[in-house]
Design an enzyme around this catalytic site. Structure first.
Site, PDB file in Angstrom:
ATOM      1  N   GLN A 109       7.594   5.312  -0.125  1.00  0.00           N
ATOM      2  CA  GLN A 109       8.770   4.538  -0.529  1.00  0.00           C
ATOM      3  C   GLN A 109       8.569   3.984  -1.942  1.00  0.00           C
ATOM      4  O   GLN A 109       9.485   3.397  -2.516  1.00  0.00           O
ATOM      5  CB  GLN A 109       8.980   3.358   0.418  1.00  0.00           C
ATOM      6  CG  GLN A 109       9.172   3.789   1.860  1.00  0.00           C
ATOM      7  CD  GLN A 109       9.005   2.636   2.798  1.00  0.00           C
ATOM      8  OE1 GLN A 109       9.946   1.917   3.132  1.00  0.00           O
ATOM      9  NE2 GLN A 109       7.766   2.416   3.241  1.00  0.00           N
ATOM     10  N   ASN A 110       7.356   4.148  -2.465  1.00  0.00           N
ATOM     11  CA  ASN A 110       7.020   3.536  -3.746  1.00  0.00           C
ATOM     12  C   ASN A 110       7.617   4.331  -4.904  1.00  0.00           C
ATOM     13  O   ASN A 110       7.616   5.561  -4.883  1.00  0.00           O
ATOM     14  CB  ASN A 110       5.495   3.430  -3.910  1.00  0.00           C
ATOM     15  CG  ASN A 110       4.875   2.572  -2.813  1.00  0.00           C
ATOM     16  OD1 ASN A 110       5.559   1.769  -2.187  1.00  0.00           O
ATOM     17  ND2 ASN A 110       3.585   2.764  -2.569  1.00  0.00           N
ATOM     18  N   HIS A 127      12.314   7.134  -2.239  1.00  0.00           N
ATOM     19  CA  HIS A 127      13.134   6.161  -2.986  1.00  0.00           C
ATOM     20  C   HIS A 127      13.155   6.483  -4.466  1.00  0.00           C
ATOM     21  O   HIS A 127      13.593   5.673  -5.277  1.00  0.00           O
ATOM     22  CB  HIS A 127      12.619   4.724  -2.761  1.00  0.00           C
ATOM     23  CG  HIS A 127      12.845   4.241  -1.360  1.00  0.00           C
ATOM     24  ND1 HIS A 127      12.276   3.087  -0.876  1.00  0.00           N
ATOM     25  CD2 HIS A 127      13.560   4.766  -0.331  1.00  0.00           C
ATOM     26  CE1 HIS A 127      12.648   2.934   0.391  1.00  0.00           C
ATOM     27  NE2 HIS A 127      13.418   3.943   0.747  1.00  0.00           N
ATOM     28  N   ALA A 247      -5.393  -1.731   1.889  1.00  0.00           N
ATOM     29  CA  ALA A 247      -5.303  -0.263   1.956  1.00  0.00           C
ATOM     30  C   ALA A 247      -6.514   0.418   1.327  1.00  0.00           C
ATOM     31  O   ALA A 247      -7.146   1.296   1.950  1.00  0.00           O
ATOM     32  CB  ALA A 247      -4.026   0.189   1.255  1.00  0.00           C
TER      33      ALA A 247
HETATM   34  N1  APR Z   1      -2.966  -3.276   1.761  1.00  0.00           N
HETATM   35  C1  APR Z   1      -2.160  -2.804   2.742  1.00  0.00           C
HETATM   36  N2  APR Z   1      -0.982  -3.387   3.090  1.00  0.00           N
HETATM   37  C2  APR Z   1      -0.637  -4.506   2.423  1.00  0.00           C
HETATM   38  C3  APR Z   1      -1.427  -5.069   1.394  1.00  0.00           C
HETATM   39  C4  APR Z   1      -2.641  -4.397   1.070  1.00  0.00           C
HETATM   40  N3  APR Z   1      -3.467  -4.867   0.110  1.00  0.00           N
HETATM   41  N4  APR Z   1      -0.778  -6.182   0.923  1.00  0.00           N
HETATM   42  C5  APR Z   1       0.368  -6.292   1.640  1.00  0.00           C
HETATM   43  N5  APR Z   1       0.453  -5.307   2.538  1.00  0.00           N
HETATM   44  C6  APR Z   1       1.527  -5.016   3.493  1.00  0.00           C
HETATM   45  C7  APR Z   1       2.369  -6.196   3.916  1.00  0.00           C
HETATM   46  O1  APR Z   1       1.805  -6.816   5.057  1.00  0.00           O
HETATM   47  C8  APR Z   1       3.702  -5.511   4.266  1.00  0.00           C
HETATM   48  O2  APR Z   1       3.728  -5.106   5.628  1.00  0.00           O
HETATM   49  O3  APR Z   1       2.409  -4.129   2.824  1.00  0.00           O
HETATM   50  C9  APR Z   1       3.715  -4.261   3.385  1.00  0.00           C
HETATM   51  C10 APR Z   1       4.696  -4.356   2.233  1.00  0.00           C
HETATM   52  O4  APR Z   1       5.984  -4.404   2.790  1.00  0.00           O
HETATM   53  P1  APR Z   1       7.226  -4.432   1.802  1.00  0.00           P
HETATM   54  O5  APR Z   1       6.968  -5.408   0.711  1.00  0.00           O
HETATM   55  O6  APR Z   1       8.458  -4.567   2.647  1.00  0.00           O
HETATM   56  O7  APR Z   1       7.212  -3.002   1.102  1.00  0.00           O
HETATM   57  P2  APR Z   1       7.774  -1.669   1.673  1.00  0.00           P
HETATM   58  O8  APR Z   1       7.598  -1.584   3.150  1.00  0.00           O
HETATM   59  O9  APR Z   1       7.220  -0.575   0.860  1.00  0.00           O
HETATM   60  O10 APR Z   1       9.342  -1.824   1.342  1.00  0.00           O
HETATM   61  C11 APR Z   1      10.120  -0.687   1.545  1.00  0.00           C
HETATM   62  O11 APR Z   1      12.037  -1.763   0.584  1.00  0.00           O
HETATM   63  O12 APR Z   1      13.206  -2.884  -1.003  1.00  0.00           O
HETATM   64  C12 APR Z   1      12.846  -1.677  -0.568  1.00  0.00           C
HETATM   65  O13 APR Z   1      12.804   0.110  -2.036  1.00  0.00           O
HETATM   66  C13 APR Z   1      12.051  -0.988  -1.623  1.00  0.00           C
HETATM   67  O14 APR Z   1      10.476   0.794  -1.274  1.00  0.00           O
HETATM   68  C14 APR Z   1      10.795  -0.554  -0.901  1.00  0.00           C
HETATM   69  C15 APR Z   1      11.211  -0.619   0.542  1.00  0.00           C
END
Ligand code: APR
Length: 258
Positions: A109-110, A127, A247
């Site tokens: 999604q990144n 995305h 991660a």
């Molecule tokens: N290692 C692993 N996971 C982590 C770390 C880390 N160091 N730090 C935070 N996290 C976890 C958090 O606990 C959370 O569950 O990463 C996740 C990030 O979630 P989001 O911020 O919601 O990101 P994501 O799931 O990629 O969002 C999806 O939402 O707004 C849209 O387009 C945007 O691509 C994005 C999508």
């Protein structure tokens, strides 16, 4: 075979797998210093923009249509953070696993392009990618790098096309927009056959159906699911093993350590 710890199980599953599906989110790039969207310190975490909008509203198609300067203000913030950061060991390990297991795929999604930079080839950027720019009115295409080079001084947002004066935008999915057709059809092809021995969900809060669906399908097909995330998520209940940590650290422990 029973394992003493989730990490031992994950190591065994990843090393013995022929093909792995990695599903990644902002948490994987947190180790590169990028902010996540949700959770502690997340971009969306309860904060309103200076203009009083929820960030999802500021980053939406309708905002881009009516007030593109607002959408660009926050795209610029996200883009600048990506531009100054680099892929981390987590991305590198996933690319290394693909080198060793060529049927490995990444669904990310990144929009930071870090998987591409790290060398992943079988990559679905569902995305889009923030680095790629295009004009909404003509066939002009560019990159964030070129845009920055053109504007030596401070850039005026929103940027306009040098060919036709139309609005320029990044090749990313804004809220309210459809997912990119090519990436979606690649995903559906994978879901059709699900040729994976294990699914590894890394650093995502799994808010979207297109992210939940492959994991639910894996569960239905009894494909083991490993979740790498310091926190619980909506998908945790489906995971066979939880690696509760960062991660890069967990991927390193699962792959690099003999
Ligand atoms: N290692 C692993 N996971 C982590 C770390 C880390 N160091 N730090 C935070 N996290 C976890 C958090 O606990 C959370 O569950 O990463 C996740 C990030 O979630 P989001 O911020 O919601 O990101 P994501 O799931 O990629 O969002 C999806 O939402 O707004 C849209 O387009 C945007 O691509 C994005 C999508």
């Amino acid at each position: 075979m029973t394992h003493s710890t989730p990490l031992a199980a994950a190591q065994d599953l990843i090393k013995s797998a022929n093909s792995i599906l990695f599903i990644t989110g902002a948490g994987l790039s947190a180790d590169s210093g990028l902010p996540t969207y949700r959770g502690v310190g997340g971009l969306y975490e309860g904060q309103r923009t200076d203009e009083g909008y929820a960030i999802e509203t500021a980053l939406s198609a309708s905002m881009f249509k009516h007030r593109p300067e607002i959408t660009w203000k926050y795209l610029w913030q996200i883009g600048s953070a990506c531009y100054q950061a680099r892929f981390n060991q987590g991305h590198a390990i996933i690319a290394d696993i693909e080198k060793n297991k060529p049927n490995t795929w990444v669904l990310t999604q990144n929009i930071d392009g870090f998987h591409h930079q790290a060398g992943s080839k079988n990559l679905i950027e569902i995305h889009g990618r923030g680095e790629r720019l295009y004009c909404v009115a003509c066939d002009f295409e560019s990159t964030a790098e070129q845009l920055l080079a053109n504007y030596q001084q401070t850039i005026s947002l929103p940027p306009h096309c040098p060919q036709c004066g139309g609005l320029i935008r990044p090749d990313v999915v804004l809220f309210e927009e459809m997912l990119p057709e090519k990436a979606l059809s690649q995903l559906y092809q994978l879901l059709d056959t699900m040729p994976f021995d294990v699914v590894v969900v890394v650093g995502t809060s799994a808010q979207f159906p297109h992210i939940q669906q492959p994991v639910v399908l894996a569960k239905q097909l009894a494909i083991p699911i490993i979740e790498i995330n310091p926190s619980e998520t909506e998908l945790s209940v489906l995971a066979s093993y939880h690696l509760r940590g960062g991660a890069a650290e967990m991927l390193n422990a699962s792959w690099a350590n003999e």
